[in-house]
Design an enzyme around this catalytic site. Structure first.
Site, PDB file in Angstrom:
ATOM      1  N   PRO A  71     139.233 -64.737 -44.692  1.00  0.00           N
ATOM      2  CA  PRO A  71     138.934 -63.426 -44.121  1.00  0.00           C
ATOM      3  C   PRO A  71     137.713 -63.517 -43.221  1.00  0.00           C
ATOM      4  O   PRO A  71     136.782 -64.276 -43.520  1.00  0.00           O
ATOM      5  CB  PRO A  71     138.665 -62.548 -45.351  1.00  0.00           C
ATOM      6  CG  PRO A  71     138.384 -63.483 -46.468  1.00  0.00           C
ATOM      7  CD  PRO A  71     139.040 -64.786 -46.133  1.00  0.00           C
ATOM      8  N   HIS A  72     137.741 -62.792 -42.125  1.00  0.00           N
ATOM      9  CA  HIS A  72     136.617 -62.862 -41.183  1.00  0.00           C
ATOM     10  C   HIS A  72     136.520 -61.564 -40.403  1.00  0.00           C
ATOM     11  O   HIS A  72     137.498 -60.827 -40.280  1.00  0.00           O
ATOM     12  CB  HIS A  72     136.765 -64.050 -40.228  1.00  0.00           C
ATOM     13  CG  HIS A  72     138.083 -64.095 -39.522  1.00  0.00           C
ATOM     14  ND1 HIS A  72     139.214 -64.618 -40.100  1.00  0.00           N
ATOM     15  CD2 HIS A  72     138.455 -63.663 -38.301  1.00  0.00           C
ATOM     16  CE1 HIS A  72     140.223 -64.509 -39.249  1.00  0.00           C
ATOM     17  NE2 HIS A  72     139.784 -63.933 -38.157  1.00  0.00           N
ATOM     18  N   CYS A  73     135.325 -61.307 -39.899  1.00  0.00           N
ATOM     19  CA  CYS A  73     135.126 -60.120 -39.064  1.00  0.00           C
ATOM     20  C   CYS A  73     133.840 -60.272 -38.271  1.00  0.00           C
ATOM     21  O   CYS A  73     133.016 -61.141 -38.547  1.00  0.00           O
ATOM     22  CB  CYS A  73     135.056 -58.847 -39.923  1.00  0.00           C
ATOM     23  SG  CYS A  73     133.594 -58.727 -40.967  1.00  0.00           S
TER      24      CYS A  73
END
Length: 156
Positions: A71-73
C-alpha cells in the site's frame, strides 16, 4: 528532496518494522500502519494517512500477489519518504491480483511531489518481494529488529 537515490534502508526504521501484528481486515491493517506512523512522528495525522491509503486502494488493490501488499500514497506536507514493514498474525483478504490472502505488507508514504523516487522504491520493493525465499525469511521473523535486518540486508 535532494537525494534521488533512495533505497529501502534509507526509508525504513527498526521501530516501523513490526512482526505478527493482529489485523482482521485490509482496513484494520491500513489503520494500524497510519497509527504507527503517527506514533513515530506526531506531526503526521493518522487519519489523513489512513484516508490517503484507502483512497489509493480504491483505485486498485496494492496486493501484488503471493501474500504481499505494497500500500502506498502521497502525503501533503511530508518532506521525506516513510516505509513501514509489517507481517500479519493471520493472512487477510486484500483483493490481491492473485486472490491470495496477504500476510506481508510494506507501506510507502511519499511526499506529494515525489514521483520518480516513489516509482523507484516501488520497483525495488517489487524486486525484493519477487524472491520467495526472501519473503519466507521475513515471514519467519519473530522480532521487529530481525525483520528490519532481513529487509535492509544486502542494500548498498
Amino acid at each position: 528532496m535532494s537525494d534521488t537515490s533512495l533505497t529501502i534502508d534509507n526509508i525504513l526504521l527498526p521501530e516501523l518494522s513490526l512482526c505478527r501484528i493482529p489485523a482482521s481486515s485490509k482496513k484494520r491493517v491500513l489503520e494500524s500502519i497510519a497509527e504507527q506512523i503517527h506514533q513515530h512522528d506526531a506531526t503526521l495525522n493518522a487519519t489523513q494517512i489512513f484516508n490517503n491509503l484507502v483512497a489509493r486502494e480504491r483505485l486498485g488493490s496494492t496486493g501484488i500477489g503471493q501474500g504481499i501488499a505494497i500500500p502506498h500514497c502521497r502525503l501533503e506536507g511530508l518532506d521525506h519518504v516513510i516505509g513501514v514493514l509489517v507481517t500479519l498474525e493471520q493472512s487477510i483478504d486484500f483483493d490481491a491480483i492473485d486472490n491470495q490472502p496477504v500476510d506481508l505488507v510494506f507501506a510507502l508514504i511519499v511526499p506529494k511531489e515525489a514521483t520518480s523516487e516513489h516509482l523507484e522504491l516501488l520497483s525495488q520493493l517489487a524486486e525484493k518481494f519477487n524472491d520467495r525465499a526472501f519473503c519466507d525469511r521475513l515471514r519467519q521473523c519473530e522480532a521487529s529488529g530481525t525483520l528490519y535486518q532481513h529487509m535492509t540486508a544486502g542494500n548498498p
